[in-house]
Design an enzyme around this catalytic site. Structure first.
Site, PDB file in Angstrom:
ATOM      1  N   VAL A   1       0.833  -1.205   0.000  1.00  0.00           N
ATOM      2  CA  VAL A   1       0.000   0.000   0.000  1.00  0.00           C
ATOM      3  C   VAL A   1       0.867   1.254   0.000  1.00  0.00           C
ATOM      4  CG1 VAL A   1      -1.796   1.298   1.201  1.00  0.00           C
ATOM      5  CG2 VAL A   1      -1.899  -1.196   1.150  1.00  0.00           C
ATOM      6  N   CYS A   2       1.942   1.239   0.779  1.00  0.00           N
ATOM      7  CA  CYS A   2       2.829   2.409   0.856  1.00  0.00           C
ATOM      8  C   CYS A   2       3.446   2.726  -0.505  1.00  0.00           C
ATOM      9  CB  CYS A   2       3.931   2.170   1.886  1.00  0.00           C
ATOM     10  SG  CYS A   2       3.320   1.910   3.563  1.00  0.00           S
ATOM     11  N   THR A   3       3.795   1.693  -1.247  1.00  0.00           N
ATOM     12  CA  THR A   3       4.378   1.910  -2.570  1.00  0.00           C
ATOM     13  C   THR A   3       3.384   2.619  -3.484  1.00  0.00           C
ATOM     14  OG1 THR A   3       5.797  -0.032  -2.335  1.00  0.00           O
ATOM     15  CG2 THR A   3       5.405   0.771  -4.580  1.00  0.00           C
TER      16      THR A   3
END
Length: 218
Positions: free
Chosen positions: A45-47
């Protein structure tokens, strides 16, 4: 101790980043900054989120708003991970700095800790986003759990609302977008409103007849 919230001054922390040492107040300067945390580098998700931030960087730049990321990973990890972010969304150049907080002291001071997400070193950052104003105070905050990625269109809309409110001394109603009607603050009398908004305003006819819901264009 209560966490950092709307109206609080952001701590003037100095941290290493992908762009060298950064002192938060100096970075804010006389403008607005979106200060956002992510739980960890090399995570799915962070990517997608940091790629989205990169995609929207020009939109924020047009509004005079800078971006500043932070997590508890070190600078070298951030730099290596940036290659993945840019490969995931070709054309998404990560031009904003990402700060490193390996001892997690900064995320605690910035009220960015997720109590439910931990690794071997302790609690991880949540998906927190503070919009910081020229006075170094938090103007707006979003707080998301690790499972939910942020919506950049809503971040842009929130920035537009804050800038419009600050410039014209108004507020923005639900689902507002730039170009639509804004509302006049209840502390402004009708006589004052006529002077402030010579273009005129409309008062909603409500059962209470209190005349508090007034719309105008700016």
């Amino acid at each position: 101790m209560p966490g950092l919230t709307i109206g609080d001054t952001v701590p003037n922390l100095e941290l290493d980043s992908t762009h060298g040492k950064i002192r938060i107040h100096d970075y804010v300067g006389n403008g607005y900054v979106i200060l956002f945390s992510h739980p960890g580098d090399f995570t799915p998700v962070c990517t997608t989120e940091l790629a989205a931030m990169a995609n929207y960087a020009k939109e924020f730049e047009k509004r005079g708003v800078k971006l500043l990321g932070i997590s508890c990973d070190d600078v070298q990890s951030h730099k290596e991970w940036t290659k993945d972010i840019e490969a995931y969304k070709p054309g998404s150049k990560v031009t904003y700095p990402i700060m490193a907080d390996p001892d997690r002291s900064a995320i605690k001071q910035l009220n960015m800790v997720d109590p439910d997400e931990k690794d071997a070193e302790g609690q991880l950052p949540s998906r927190t986003l503070h919009i910081v104003g020229p006075d170094k105070k938090v103007k707006l905050s979003f707080l998301y759990p690790s499972c939910t990625g942020r919506n950049m269109d809503e971040v842009v809309r929130a920035v537009d609302s804050l800038l419009t409110a600050a410039k014209h001394k108004v507020a923005t109603p639900a689902n507002w977008n730039p170009g639509e009607c804004v509302v006049i603050a209840p502390g402004v009398s009708d006589d004052e409103a006529k002077k402030m908004f010579p273009q005129g305003f409309e008062t909603a006819d409500l059962p209470s007849k209190k005349g508090y819901l007034r719309f105008t264009k700016v």
